[in-house]
Design an enzyme around this catalytic site. Structure first.
Site, PDB file in Angstrom:
ATOM      1  CG  HIS A 348     -11.641 -15.147  36.082  1.00  0.00           C
ATOM      2  ND1 HIS A 348     -12.434 -14.018  36.140  1.00  0.00           N
ATOM      3  CD2 HIS A 348     -12.355 -16.118  36.674  1.00  0.00           C
ATOM      4  CE1 HIS A 348     -13.574 -14.305  36.746  1.00  0.00           C
ATOM      5  NE2 HIS A 348     -13.558 -15.586  37.088  1.00  0.00           N
ATOM      6  CE  LYS A 534      -4.526  -1.469  34.450  1.00  0.00           C
ATOM      7  NZ  LYS A 534      -5.871  -1.981  34.293  1.00  0.00           N
ATOM      8  NE  ARG A 535      -0.840  -8.334  42.314  1.00  0.00           N
ATOM      9  CZ  ARG A 535      -0.886  -9.379  43.123  1.00  0.00           C
ATOM     10  NH1 ARG A 535      -1.943  -9.572  43.893  1.00  0.00           N
ATOM     11  NH2 ARG A 535       0.124 -10.233  43.201  1.00  0.00           N
ATOM     12  CE  LYS A 540      -2.913  -7.053  35.587  1.00  0.00           C
ATOM     13  NZ  LYS A 540      -4.353  -7.006  35.255  1.00  0.00           N
ATOM     14  CB  THR A 642     -13.259  -4.871  36.721  1.00  0.00           C
ATOM     15  OG1 THR A 642     -12.151  -5.326  37.504  1.00  0.00           O
ATOM     16  CG2 THR A 642     -14.016  -6.071  36.192  1.00  0.00           C
ATOM     17  CE  LYS A 646     -13.944  -2.096  40.033  1.00  0.00           C
ATOM     18  NZ  LYS A 646     -12.818  -2.922  40.496  1.00  0.00           N
TER      19      LYS A 646
HETATM   20  C1  26V Z   1      -4.140 -17.446  39.729  1.00  0.00           C
HETATM   21  C2  26V Z   1      -3.446 -17.981  40.776  1.00  0.00           C
HETATM   22  C3  26V Z   1      -2.467 -19.014  40.482  1.00  0.00           C
HETATM   23  C4  26V Z   1      -2.209 -19.883  41.664  1.00  0.00           C
HETATM   24  C5  26V Z   1      -1.967 -19.120  42.932  1.00  0.00           C
HETATM   25  C6  26V Z   1      -2.999 -18.074  43.252  1.00  0.00           C
HETATM   26  C7  26V Z   1      -3.698 -17.508  42.077  1.00  0.00           C
HETATM   27  C8  26V Z   1      -4.624 -16.501  42.264  1.00  0.00           C
HETATM   28  C9  26V Z   1      -5.308 -15.977  41.195  1.00  0.00           C
HETATM   29  C10 26V Z   1      -5.059 -16.455  39.944  1.00  0.00           C
HETATM   30  C11 26V Z   1      -5.832 -15.995  38.761  1.00  0.00           C
HETATM   31  C12 26V Z   1      -5.868 -14.599  38.559  1.00  0.00           C
HETATM   32  C13 26V Z   1      -6.727 -14.361  37.379  1.00  0.00           C
HETATM   33  C14 26V Z   1      -7.333 -13.001  37.415  1.00  0.00           C
HETATM   34  O1  26V Z   1      -7.371 -12.320  38.422  1.00  0.00           O
HETATM   35  N1  26V Z   1      -7.827 -12.617  36.276  1.00  0.00           N
HETATM   36  C15 26V Z   1      -8.442 -11.340  36.132  1.00  0.00           C
HETATM   37  O2  26V Z   1      -9.842 -11.538  36.287  1.00  0.00           O
HETATM   38  C16 26V Z   1     -10.551 -10.324  36.171  1.00  0.00           C
HETATM   39  C17 26V Z   1     -11.997 -10.629  36.474  1.00  0.00           C
HETATM   40  O3  26V Z   1     -12.510 -11.459  35.496  1.00  0.00           O
HETATM   41  C18 26V Z   1     -10.353  -9.726  34.787  1.00  0.00           C
HETATM   42  O4  26V Z   1     -11.018  -8.494  34.744  1.00  0.00           O
HETATM   43  C19 26V Z   1      -8.870  -9.517  34.512  1.00  0.00           C
HETATM   44  O5  26V Z   1      -8.681  -9.092  33.191  1.00  0.00           O
HETATM   45  C20 26V Z   1      -8.123 -10.809  34.744  1.00  0.00           C
HETATM   46  O6  26V Z   1      -6.730 -10.598  34.654  1.00  0.00           O
END
Ligand code: 26V
Length: 812
Positions: A348, A534-535, A540, A642, A646
């Site tokens: 992701h 979004k975050r 972004k 996403t 929406k």
């Molecule tokens: C990474 C980490 C690193 C360690 C600590 C906790 C943590 C939690 C989450 C993440 C990964 C986040 C990746 C993410 O949210 N990617 C998003 O995924 C969406 C669904 O596929 C996508 O639409 C977004 O573009 C993408 O940024």
């Protein structure tokens, strides 16, 4: 089970009285929420049980979606809707003089995820159930969800999110299905007289994993799947050994809180404990379930698919190996074949700083047996590939590198499928991030563009629009989203366009009222509502949006008499608590809001609203009211996105770079019906490769840009304590890592095109309608169907009482 309004009223009154020993007239909103939730849960429990039983009876293959995060949103309305009893309940409550809407708002929104990845997992759960696919979620029941965000003087402050304070009516604690998860201690293998090695443990920390099951209700098909969230407790037989809170802490903390940083990986021991805890409990409970039905071990991949949502649950691979070898006594080769055929992995993110790499020493100490297995997977991988692919490729793809365990490599090596979440993202995985793996295992790579559930994001969030579509094209589109394209036929129909415009205006009025209520800002509902939700992350580029707002502000001040298209800029975004730069951007936007909203020269021409505590519930309010959706990440950085889907499905026009799923949105809606600007991914790669970008030159040569940038630090914006200068420095002196200045002009240009179009309301609405009608391909139902067919090989499973047919072939 056809519930009538009268039956509902009688049953509900009795239920309320039984629960609270008061009559319903005396109940608080919160009590009504609890009573109604329990009523709905009772109502669905038969389907929940029968769905589980029918999967067993048929010996159906089941998929287990392993994810550290789920963001389900409030469930009361969604469950009632999918069960087909929402209108009956609403009518009944009205007769009882109660408001369904206020009752539904009393539900806590479980923020058990950070953002896109967690919300996607929940959209997928909804689609799995609605497509009658045997699909289970597996995750963690965090006691505290993602922090609640407050603004103090425009700064983000984090407050604990105690979502379980009032009881969670949806979950069922399942004491029958607990398991033990072991950490630390010593492990060794001992040959025994039965002819295999036995794993022996001493001095381990044993943690009891207790599952809480939550129903995932399918859309009017009598199917209810299961989401299993695990909670950590002290094993009952060891309770006597624990005396003080200090002793209990190392166990209870495992599932206490969700890590709030999704963009910057830090090798925290507690996070590793969380990951293994969830994965071990999940794999153990799957194997235990199938043991009961005597599935021959080699047939496991015909009965089970385990999906690894990002690398966070990748320890499922060595954990499954451990159980197959140590408990089922299979050989390495047998266990490895089963594991690879069972597991699949989605990537992701391409952000290098977010990729998980655990220090070997940490892993060895916390998970000695798991580490032994990883070491052996790595040894065999290297031995096999070295002669075939040579040193460079082999060492770059190894799992163990420079003292760390590379989790993405473990996930790729242990899975039969690796997918990205939009076409461009998958291409980047194959050509860059995982390119050496693509050389070794080309057949494993595939794309699965993300999707959203229209049920929550259109049918429920935008009931007026839904009713209009029903009226124009019938209701078939709700089951079969491809039908939505029929709505395109109305693009020239003036009456329909007027109705679409009126619905948007009504949604905007409701949001305007809410803005006034929670922010005390008056906005004109006829202004263009421009939304970025979004975050908060530099890639972004919320700061690009902020520069554009500043630009507008300065232009209005310079030409006070010039007519402008009035705009309301709306933001929702949480920053990771340790992400200083992101927090500085929040502060700057809040200060720009203070400047703009309180300047009498500006009036309705420009307003800025930054909502606190963005999450699923707030998104449901904002999205139906959006005219423009901002999708302005630096090309190549946003895996998919996403919120873009929406917003489009609710008739917003997209303001976008050619990044993530924006590209596919453009392809479906047509380039005349979207605002595209900025560098392409290729141009970004080139600029990075030849290091030719000099942001300072743009500052020096572009006067319009210089005025805007100077405003960040010359006192124009009130209340700043160096945050504006910090952003200025990053953009001008530290060469603008995310090419904000490079894209600025083309962004302003696209925004001007949007103004010109908004001045022609019919034309605008026509494009809005085309966006709505082109959004079907982004239904998560299609995405899930593709995962089911291509990766998991699980079937849609019909019993004949659903009253529905299988979903049509997914769109090309
Ligand atoms: C990474 C980490 C690193 C360690 C600590 C906790 C943590 C939690 C989450 C993440 C990964 C986040 C990746 C993410 O949210 N990617 C998003 O995924 C969406 C669904 O596929 C996508 O639409 C977004 O573009 C993408 O940024």
């Amino acid at each position: 089970m056809n519930l009538t309004v009268q039956e509902f009223i009688e049953e509900y009154k009795t239920q309320f009285q039984t629960m609270f020993a008061y009559s319903y007239e005396e109940g608080t909103t919160e009590q009504h929420y609890t009573a109604l939730g329990i009523f709905i849960k009772n109502y669905l429990s038969r389907h929940w049980k029968e769905t589980r039983e029918s999967y067993i009876k048929e010996g159906a293959k089941q998929v287990y979606y392993f994810s550290m995060e789920f963001l389900p949103g409030r469930q009361l309305r969604n469950n009632a809707y999918n069960l087909g009893i929402l209108d009956i309940i609403k009518e009944g409550l009205t007769e009882l003089d109660l408001s369904f809407d206020s009752i539904a708002e009393a539900e806590a929104d479980p923020a058990l995820g950070n953002g896109g990845l967690g919300r996607l997992a929940s959209c997928f759960m909804d689609s799995l159930a609605s497509l009658s696919i045997p699909g289970n979620g597996n995750g963690i029941r965090y006691q505290y969800g993602l922090f609640r965000q407050k603004f103090v003087d425009g700064y983000q402050v984090e407050v604990p999110e105690n979502w379980l304070r009032n009881r969670n009516v949806w979950e069922t604690r399942n004491n029958k299905s607990t398991c033990l998860v072991r950490f630390g201690g010593n492990v060794w293998l001992e040959p025994n007289d039965k002819g295999y090695y036995e794993a022996k443990y001493e001095n381990t920390l044993n943690v009891l994993a207790v599952p809480y099951d939550t129903p995932m209700v399918g859309y009017r098909n009598n199917k209810v799947n299961n989401l299993r969230l695990w909670s950590a407790e002290i094993p009952v037989e060891e309770e006597a050994n624990y005396h003080t809170l200090d002793e209990i802490q190392p166990i209870s903390e495992i599932t206490q809180v969700l890590y709030p940083d999704d963009s910057n990986y830090e090798g925290q021991l507690l996070r590793l404990k969380q990951e293994y805890f969830m994965v071990s409990a999940g794999v153990q409970s799957i194997i235990r379930h199938f043991r009961k039905y005597n599935v021959p071990r080699k047939n496991i991949p015909d009965k089970i698919a385990i999906h690894i949502n990002d690398t966070h649950p990748a320890l499922a691979i060595p954990e499954l190996m451990r159980i197959l070898m140590d408990e089922e006594h299979l050989t390495w080769d047998q266990a490895w074949e089963i594991t690879q055929k069972t597991c699949s992995y989605t990537n992701h993110t391409i952000l290098r700083e977010a990729l998980e790499k655990w220090p070997i020493d940490m892993m060895k100490e916390l998970l000695p047996r798991i580490y032994m297995i990883i070491e052996e997977i790595n040894r065999r991988f290297v031995d096999y590939h070295l002669p075939l692919y040579g040193e460079r490729i082999t060492w770059q793809t190894a799992i163990l590198q420079n003292g760390v365990v590379n989790m993405a490599h473990l996930a790729v090596i242990g899975s039969h499928s690796v997918n990205g979440v939009a076409k461009l993202h998958t291409d980047i995985l194959m050509s860059d991030v995982l390119k050496d793996f693509f050389e070794i295992y080309p057949e494993r790579f595939n794309n699965k563009t993300n999707g959203i559930t229209q049920r929550r994001w259109v049918h429920l969030a935008n009931p007026e629009l839904t009713a209009l579509i029903d009226e124009k094209i019938g209701e078939e589109w709700k089951r079969n989203p491809a039908e939505l394209k029929v709505f395109k036929g109305f693009e020239q129909d003036e009456e329909t366009l007027k109705q679409v415009a009126e619905i948007k205006l009504n949604n905007k009025k409701r949001l305007a009222d809410y803005i006034e209520e929670v922010k005390g800002i008056q906005v004109n509902p006829r202004a263009l509502f421009d939304v970025q939700i979004k975050r908060l992350h530099a890639y972004k580029r919320q700061h690009l949006n902020a520069l554009h707002i500043l630009h507008r502000y300065l232009e209005i001040k310079r030409n006070p008499d010039k007519e402008v298209v009035p705009r309301v800029f709306i933001f929702g975004a949480k920053a990771a608590p340790s992400y200083v730069y992101a927090k500085q951007i929040i502060k700057v936007i809040n200060s720009i809001a203070d400047l703009v909203n309180n300047d009498p020269d500006i009036g309705d021409k420009l307003k800025v609203v930054f909502f606190e505590n963005y999450g699923v519930s707030l998104a449901e309010k904002i999205i139906p009211a959006a005219d423009i959706g901002e999708q302005i990440s630096l090309a190549s950085m946003e895996a998919s996105g996403t919120s873009n889907m929406k917003l489009m499905a609710n008739g917003a026009l997209t303001m976008a770079t050619l990044d993530g799923a924006n590209i596919e949105i453009k392809d479906f809606v047509g380039e005349d019906n979207i605002f595209i600007f900025g560098l392409t991914d290729k141009e970004v790669y080139e600029l990075k490769a030849n290091q030719s970008y000099q942001s300072k030159e743009l500052y020096e040569t572009n006067e319009q840009l210089r005025r805007v940038l100077d405003a960040l630090k010359d006192g124009t914006i009130p209340g700043l304590n160096g945050e504006g200068s910090a952003i200025f420095d990053s953009l001008v002196h530290y060469n603008d890592e995310y090419f904000v200045l490079k894209d600025f002009e083309s962004y302003v240009d696209a925004q001007n095109r949007a103004d010109a179009l908004y001045a022609k309301p019919m034309e605008w609405t026509r494009k809005s309608l085309l966006n709505i009608a082109s959004s079907a391909p982004f239904s998560a139902d299609y995405t899930i169907k593709r995962y089911a067919d291509d990766i998991w090989k699980v079937k849609q499973y019909f019993t004949g009482d659903e009253g529905v047919q299988p979903l049509d072939e997914p769109l090309a």
